[in-house]
Design an enzyme around this catalytic site. Sequence first.
Site, PDB file in Angstrom:
ATOM      1  N   SER A  15       0.800  -1.232   0.000  1.00 22.82           N
ATOM      2  CA  SER A  15       0.000   0.000   0.000  1.00 22.82           C
ATOM      3  C   SER A  15       0.828   1.275   0.000  1.00 22.82           C
ATOM      4  O   SER A  15       0.345   2.330  -0.392  1.00 22.82           O
ATOM      5  CB  SER A  15      -0.924   0.004   1.218  1.00 22.82           C
ATOM      6  OG  SER A  15      -0.173  -0.106   2.411  1.00 22.82           O
ATOM      7  N   ASN A  92       7.517  -8.240   1.699  1.00 22.03           N
ATOM      8  CA  ASN A  92       8.004  -6.853   1.781  1.00 22.03           C
ATOM      9  C   ASN A  92       7.556  -6.111   3.043  1.00 22.03           C
ATOM     10  O   ASN A  92       8.259  -5.213   3.508  1.00 22.03           O
ATOM     11  CB  ASN A  92       7.494  -6.104   0.524  1.00 22.03           C
ATOM     12  CG  ASN A  92       7.643  -4.613   0.628  1.00 22.03           C
ATOM     13  OD1 ASN A  92       8.741  -4.078   0.473  1.00 22.03           O
ATOM     14  ND2 ASN A  92       6.549  -3.914   0.926  1.00 22.03           N
ATOM     15  N   SER A 145      17.726  -6.150   3.675  1.00 20.37           N
ATOM     16  CA  SER A 145      18.316  -4.819   3.848  1.00 20.37           C
ATOM     17  C   SER A 145      19.832  -4.930   3.837  1.00 20.37           C
ATOM     18  O   SER A 145      20.396  -5.944   4.267  1.00 20.37           O
ATOM     19  CB  SER A 145      17.874  -4.206   5.178  1.00 20.37           C
ATOM     20  OG  SER A 145      18.607  -3.020   5.431  1.00 20.37           O
ATOM     21  N   TYR A 158      16.433  -5.186  14.394  1.00 18.89           N
ATOM     22  CA  TYR A 158      16.144  -5.170  12.947  1.00 18.89           C
ATOM     23  C   TYR A 158      17.248  -5.895  12.180  1.00 18.89           C
ATOM     24  O   TYR A 158      16.977  -6.733  11.317  1.00 18.89           O
ATOM     25  CB  TYR A 158      16.032  -3.708  12.497  1.00 18.89           C
ATOM     26  CG  TYR A 158      15.744  -3.483  11.024  1.00 18.89           C
ATOM     27  CD1 TYR A 158      14.467  -3.677  10.503  1.00 18.89           C
ATOM     28  CD2 TYR A 158      16.743  -3.037  10.157  1.00 18.89           C
ATOM     29  CE1 TYR A 158      14.203  -3.437   9.151  1.00 18.89           C
ATOM     30  CE2 TYR A 158      16.477  -2.793   8.812  1.00 18.89           C
ATOM     31  CZ  TYR A 158      15.209  -2.990   8.320  1.00 18.89           C
ATOM     32  OH  TYR A 158      14.946  -2.754   6.987  1.00 18.89           O
TER      33      TYR A 158
HETATM   34  N1  LIG Z   1      12.770   2.202   2.724  1.00 19.51           N
HETATM   35  C1  LIG Z   1      14.029   1.856   3.022  1.00 19.51           C
HETATM   36  O1  LIG Z   1      14.949   2.691   3.128  1.00 19.51           O
HETATM   37  C2  LIG Z   1      14.372   0.405   3.185  1.00 19.51           C
HETATM   38  C3  LIG Z   1      15.726   0.050   3.243  1.00 19.51           C
HETATM   39  C4  LIG Z   1      16.081  -1.284   3.384  1.00 19.51           C
HETATM   40  C5  LIG Z   1      15.080  -2.240   3.476  1.00 19.51           C
HETATM   41  N2  LIG Z   1      13.786  -1.879   3.440  1.00 19.51           N
HETATM   42  C6  LIG Z   1      12.767  -2.930   3.562  1.00 19.51           C
HETATM   43  O2  LIG Z   1      11.826  -2.783   2.520  1.00 19.51           O
HETATM   44  C7  LIG Z   1      10.535  -3.216   2.962  1.00 19.51           C
HETATM   45  C8  LIG Z   1       9.519  -2.101   2.745  1.00 19.51           C
HETATM   46  O3  LIG Z   1       9.929  -0.969   3.523  1.00 19.51           O
HETATM   47  P1  LIG Z   1       9.214   0.456   3.368  1.00 19.51           P
HETATM   48  O4  LIG Z   1      10.210   1.459   3.785  1.00 19.51           O
HETATM   49  O5  LIG Z   1       8.600   0.554   2.012  1.00 19.51           O
HETATM   50  O6  LIG Z   1       8.053   0.348   4.484  1.00 19.51           O
HETATM   51  P2  LIG Z   1       6.774   1.264   4.755  1.00 19.51           P
HETATM   52  O7  LIG Z   1       6.735   2.430   3.844  1.00 19.51           O
HETATM   53  O8  LIG Z   1       6.748   1.512   6.231  1.00 19.51           O
HETATM   54  O9  LIG Z   1       5.522   0.314   4.383  1.00 19.51           O
HETATM   55  C9  LIG Z   1       5.214  -0.772   5.184  1.00 19.51           C
HETATM   56  C10 LIG Z   1       4.066  -1.554   4.575  1.00 19.51           C
HETATM   57  O10 LIG Z   1       3.828  -2.728   5.375  1.00 19.51           O
HETATM   58  C11 LIG Z   1       2.424  -2.767   5.694  1.00 19.51           C
HETATM   59  N3  LIG Z   1       2.189  -3.463   6.960  1.00 19.51           N
HETATM   60  C12 LIG Z   1       2.525  -3.064   8.215  1.00 19.51           C
HETATM   61  N4  LIG Z   1       2.148  -3.990   9.122  1.00 19.51           N
HETATM   62  C13 LIG Z   1       1.558  -5.001   8.406  1.00 19.51           C
HETATM   63  C14 LIG Z   1       0.967  -6.228   8.775  1.00 19.51           C
HETATM   64  N5  LIG Z   1       0.907  -6.636  10.046  1.00 19.51           N
HETATM   65  N6  LIG Z   1       0.459  -7.013   7.785  1.00 19.51           N
HETATM   66  C15 LIG Z   1       0.488  -6.619   6.487  1.00 19.51           C
HETATM   67  N7  LIG Z   1       1.060  -5.464   6.078  1.00 19.51           N
HETATM   68  C16 LIG Z   1       1.582  -4.669   7.038  1.00 19.51           C
HETATM   69  C17 LIG Z   1       1.993  -1.316   5.716  1.00 19.51           C
HETATM   70  O11 LIG Z   1       0.595  -1.217   5.588  1.00 19.51           O
HETATM   71  P3  LIG Z   1      -0.288  -0.353   6.656  1.00 19.51           P
HETATM   72  O12 LIG Z   1       0.121   1.072   6.432  1.00 19.51           O
HETATM   73  O13 LIG Z   1      -1.698  -0.623   6.305  1.00 19.51           O
HETATM   74  O14 LIG Z   1       0.097  -0.842   8.012  1.00 19.51           O
HETATM   75  C18 LIG Z   1       2.766  -0.781   4.513  1.00 19.51           C
HETATM   76  O15 LIG Z   1       2.102  -1.107   3.322  1.00 19.51           O
HETATM   77  C19 LIG Z   1      10.720  -3.621   4.430  1.00 19.51           C
HETATM   78  O16 LIG Z   1      10.927  -5.007   4.514  1.00 19.51           O
HETATM   79  C20 LIG Z   1      11.954  -2.856   4.846  1.00 19.51           C
HETATM   80  O17 LIG Z   1      12.623  -3.457   5.941  1.00 19.51           O
HETATM   81  C21 LIG Z   1      13.397  -0.580   3.302  1.00 19.51           C
END
Ligand SMILES: NC(=O)c1ccc[n+]([C@@H]2O[C@H](COP(=O)([O-])OP(=O)(O)OC[C@H]3O[C@@H](n4cnc5c(N)ncnc54)[C@H](OP(=O)(O)O)[C@@H]3O)[C@@H](O)[C@H]2O)c1
Length: 249
Positions: A15, A92, A145, A158
């Site tokens: 989302s 994800n 990550s 984490y």
């Molecule tokens: N962005 C970065 O810099 C970065 C860097 C390295 C790795 N990552 C990894 O990439 C992935 C995505 O990160 P992001 O930064 O895009 O995260 P984000 O923007 O915080 O998005 C998190 C998503 O997970 C959903 N979610 C949360 N709790 C949930 C649950 N219990 N069941 C189902 N869905 C759930 C949220 O939906 P709701 O809003 O409805 O809760 C949202 O769609 C993660 O695994 C993160 O560790 C990200």
Amino acid sequence: MRILQGKIALVTGGSRGLGKVISATLAEAGATVIVNYAHNTAAAEESVQTITRAGGKALVIQSDITNEEAVQKLVQEVEEKLGGTIDILVNNATGPQPELAIEESSWEDYLDQLNFFVKAPLFLVKAVLPGMKEKGEGRIINIGSEVISLGNPHFSSYVTAKSAQLGMTRSWANELGPSGITVNLLNPGFVPVERHEGIDASGYAKNVPLRRAGLPSDIASTVLFLASDQSKFITGQAIAVNGGNTFGI
Ligand SMILES: NC(=O)c1ccc[n+]([C@@H]2O[C@H](COP(=O)([O-])OP(=O)(O)OC[C@H]3O[C@@H](n4cnc5c(N)ncnc54)[C@H](OP(=O)(O)O)[C@@H]3O)[C@@H](O)[C@H]2O)c1
């Protein structure tokens, strides 16, 4: 013919953030994408509308992926509504990622991260395996990550859970390879998304060989590659998508 035409892809946490762009990219390539989320319905609907406005196919399903019963219902609902089984699973979703010193960390803080990055993928993979095994093919893409290479301080819950994904990916790849299912780990560097609004990425970027932070599209295009036939002989690998910020594991 688009490269994922006829495929069904489930993107957990589709989302917002990276999941939203991954979902749109897989849909643009022809997949029918299930946009999963837990709390924010408006964001999930917006993610689906972005896809449908561009002529893609998507279905939104709310489900807490850390709950086994909810995961089973999610996969059942997909199969009933789409009349097919999931071909591509992108693990994800993430919950909050608190930065804590060791002295401030409890075992529950560690479990919170393991719940998202080990427990939920286990429930999901178990739910999608019957369909993938029957087809003799499937793609599992775990979003990890770069922290597993950097070992960032004050972030051990984490880092630990993301590190567990490496062994999990390799073991699953060995076990599922004979069934035609590939399993890979994509390790992003810092990719500013909605939740990072106001954070200055320049300090991070200045040490990255390619001199910038990641873009969600950098991650999504690699997911697309791993989801497609182009990567059919790649499994059990950890791929850093971070402008060269880390080398190897
Ligand atoms: N962005 C970065 O810099 C970065 C860097 C390295 C790795 N990552 C990894 O990439 C992935 C995505 O990160 P992001 O930064 O895009 O995260 P984000 O923007 O915080 O998005 C998190 C998503 O997970 C959903 N979610 C949360 N709790 C949930 C649950 N219990 N069941 C189902 N869905 C759930 C949220 O939906 P709701 O809003 O409805 O809760 C949202 O769609 C993660 O695994 C993160 O560790 C990200």
